[in-house]
Design an enzyme around this catalytic site. Structure first.
Site, mmCIF file in Angstrom:
data_model
loop_
_atom_site.group_PDB
_atom_site.id
_atom_site.type_symbol
_atom_site.label_atom_id
_atom_site.label_comp_id
_atom_site.label_asym_id
_atom_site.label_seq_id
_atom_site.Cartn_x
_atom_site.Cartn_y
_atom_site.Cartn_z
ATOM 1 N N LYS A 9 0.846 -1.198 0.000
ATOM 2 C CA LYS A 9 0.000 0.000 0.000
ATOM 3 C C LYS A 9 0.887 1.256 0.000
ATOM 4 O O LYS A 9 2.106 1.169 0.211
ATOM 5 C CB LYS A 9 -0.933 -0.062 1.211
ATOM 6 C CG LYS A 9 -1.877 -1.284 1.171
ATOM 7 C CD LYS A 9 -2.866 -1.257 2.328
ATOM 8 C CE LYS A 9 -3.818 -2.432 2.261
ATOM 9 N NZ LYS A 9 -4.838 -2.370 3.358
ATOM 10 N N TYR A 49 -12.649 -2.985 -2.729
ATOM 11 C CA TYR A 49 -13.125 -2.887 -1.346
ATOM 12 C C TYR A 49 -14.644 -2.772 -1.294
ATOM 13 O O TYR A 49 -15.182 -2.065 -0.433
ATOM 14 C CB TYR A 49 -12.449 -1.708 -0.640
ATOM 15 C CG TYR A 49 -10.981 -1.958 -0.303
ATOM 16 C CD1 TYR A 49 -10.576 -3.122 0.347
ATOM 17 C CD2 TYR A 49 -10.016 -1.009 -0.611
ATOM 18 C CE1 TYR A 49 -9.237 -3.344 0.653
ATOM 19 C CE2 TYR A 49 -8.668 -1.224 -0.302
ATOM 20 C CZ TYR A 49 -8.297 -2.396 0.340
ATOM 21 O OH TYR A 49 -6.969 -2.612 0.660
ATOM 22 N N ASN A 112 -2.043 -0.117 7.029
ATOM 23 C CA ASN A 112 -1.461 -1.385 7.476
ATOM 24 C C ASN A 112 -0.588 -2.056 6.419
ATOM 25 O O ASN A 112 -0.420 -3.272 6.408
ATOM 26 C CB ASN A 112 -2.567 -2.317 7.986
ATOM 27 C CG ASN A 112 -3.639 -2.562 6.942
ATOM 28 O OD1 ASN A 112 -3.483 -2.166 5.782
ATOM 29 N ND2 ASN A 112 -4.713 -3.205 7.336
ATOM 30 N N HIS A 115 -1.888 -5.584 1.405
ATOM 31 C CA HIS A 115 -3.127 -6.318 1.159
ATOM 32 C C HIS A 115 -2.794 -7.746 0.774
ATOM 33 O O HIS A 115 -1.832 -7.980 0.039
ATOM 34 C CB HIS A 115 -3.916 -5.673 0.000
ATOM 35 C CG HIS A 115 -5.006 -6.573 -0.509
ATOM 36 N ND1 HIS A 115 -6.233 -6.656 0.108
ATOM 37 C CD2 HIS A 115 -5.026 -7.479 -1.524
ATOM 38 C CE1 HIS A 115 -6.962 -7.570 -0.527
ATOM 39 N NE2 HIS A 115 -6.255 -8.079 -1.524
ATOM 40 N N GLU A 126 -9.091 -11.174 -7.778
ATOM 41 C CA GLU A 126 -8.213 -10.001 -7.621
ATOM 42 C C GLU A 126 -7.056 -10.021 -8.623
ATOM 43 O O GLU A 126 -6.666 -8.973 -9.144
ATOM 44 C CB GLU A 126 -7.707 -9.935 -6.169
ATOM 45 C CG GLU A 126 -8.853 -9.617 -5.207
ATOM 46 C CD GLU A 126 -8.481 -9.673 -3.727
ATOM 47 O OE1 GLU A 126 -7.314 -9.978 -3.391
ATOM 48 O OE2 GLU A 126 -9.376 -9.393 -2.908
HETATM 49 P P1 IDP Z 1 -7.758 -6.965 5.473
HETATM 50 O O1 IDP Z 1 -6.921 -5.962 4.708
HETATM 51 O O2 IDP Z 1 -7.039 -7.486 6.692
HETATM 52 O O3 IDP Z 1 -8.311 -8.070 4.598
HETATM 53 P P2 IDP Z 1 -10.412 -5.748 5.416
HETATM 54 O O4 IDP Z 1 -11.449 -5.880 6.498
HETATM 55 O O5 IDP Z 1 -10.661 -6.471 4.137
HETATM 56 O O6 IDP Z 1 -9.017 -6.173 6.074
HETATM 57 O O7 IDP Z 1 -10.237 -4.195 5.150
HETATM 58 C C1 IDP Z 1 -9.558 -3.735 4.016
HETATM 59 C C2 IDP Z 1 -8.715 -2.531 4.384
HETATM 60 O O8 IDP Z 1 -9.560 -1.425 4.728
HETATM 61 C C3 IDP Z 1 -7.824 -2.729 5.608
HETATM 62 O O9 IDP Z 1 -6.628 -3.409 5.296
HETATM 63 C C4 IDP Z 1 -7.593 -1.304 6.065
HETATM 64 O O10 IDP Z 1 -6.599 -0.660 5.269
HETATM 65 C C5 IDP Z 1 -8.954 -0.666 5.767
HETATM 66 N N1 IDP Z 1 -9.810 -0.721 6.962
HETATM 67 C C6 IDP Z 1 -10.480 -1.800 7.443
HETATM 68 N N2 IDP Z 1 -11.174 -1.499 8.557
HETATM 69 C C7 IDP Z 1 -10.938 -0.189 8.793
HETATM 70 C C8 IDP Z 1 -11.381 0.741 9.817
HETATM 71 O O11 IDP Z 1 -12.138 0.399 10.730
HETATM 72 N N3 IDP Z 1 -10.911 2.024 9.721
HETATM 73 C C9 IDP Z 1 -10.086 2.443 8.705
HETATM 74 N N4 IDP Z 1 -9.657 1.618 7.738
HETATM 75 C C10 IDP Z 1 -10.073 0.318 7.776
HETATM 76 MG MG MG Z 2 -9.686 -7.971 3.071
#
Ligand code: IDP
Ligand code: MG
Length: 132
Positions: A9, A49, A112, A115, A126
């Protein structure tokens, strides 16, 4: 052979951590079979997303994910979908254990670093989305 879609990212680009993430993938024993740097737009993020598109923080995700380049990769290996989720750690960097990419380098659940597909089925969707 199983494949997954991995994507560094924009925070990984800004912090100079793309190489570290690639090293961890290689050290685990997986093969990177294709890779490209891209700038994403809102349309592809709404697809990628879609499960979060109605969340109040979705605009923040778009802002974050369009703030710099990402590096998309096809990564191959036995059980690589689950294995990559394991070395990435859970979504929230605060909860992610030390030793995982997110646990070692991310502080919260928005920025974070990386992905990784969450199922074999989504991995193929994807890969098609980003590599055609
Ligand atoms: P993942 O990346 O661990 O699969 P997902 O639930 O698919 O997690 O969420 C996708 C991305 O959206 C996350 O990696 C993060 O960057 C962002 N995200 C998820 N939940 C939150 C939140 O509560 N606040 C802000 N960003 C979030
Ligand atoms: Mg995810």
């Amino acid at each position: 052979m199983e494949r997954t879609y991995i994507m560094t990212k924009p925070d990984a680009y800004k912090r100079g951590l793309i190489g570290e993430i690639i090293t961890r993938i290689e050290n685990k024993g997986y093969n990177i079979t294709d890779m490209k740097m891209m700038n994403l737009d809102e349309a592809i993020l709404k697809e990628h997303y879609a499960h979060l598109a109605d969340k109040p923080f979705f605009p923040e995700i778009v802002e974050y994910m369009t703030s710099g380049p990402v590096v998309g990769m096809i990564v191959q290996g036995d059980n690589v979908v689950a294995g990559m989720r394991s070395i990435m750690g859970p979504t929230d960097g605060l909860e992610a254990p030390a030793g995982t990419i997110r646990g070692d380098y991310a502080k919260d659940k928005s920025e974070n670093l990386v992905h990784g597909s969450d199922s074999v089925e989504n991995a193929e969707i994807e890969i098609k989305r980003f590599f055609g």
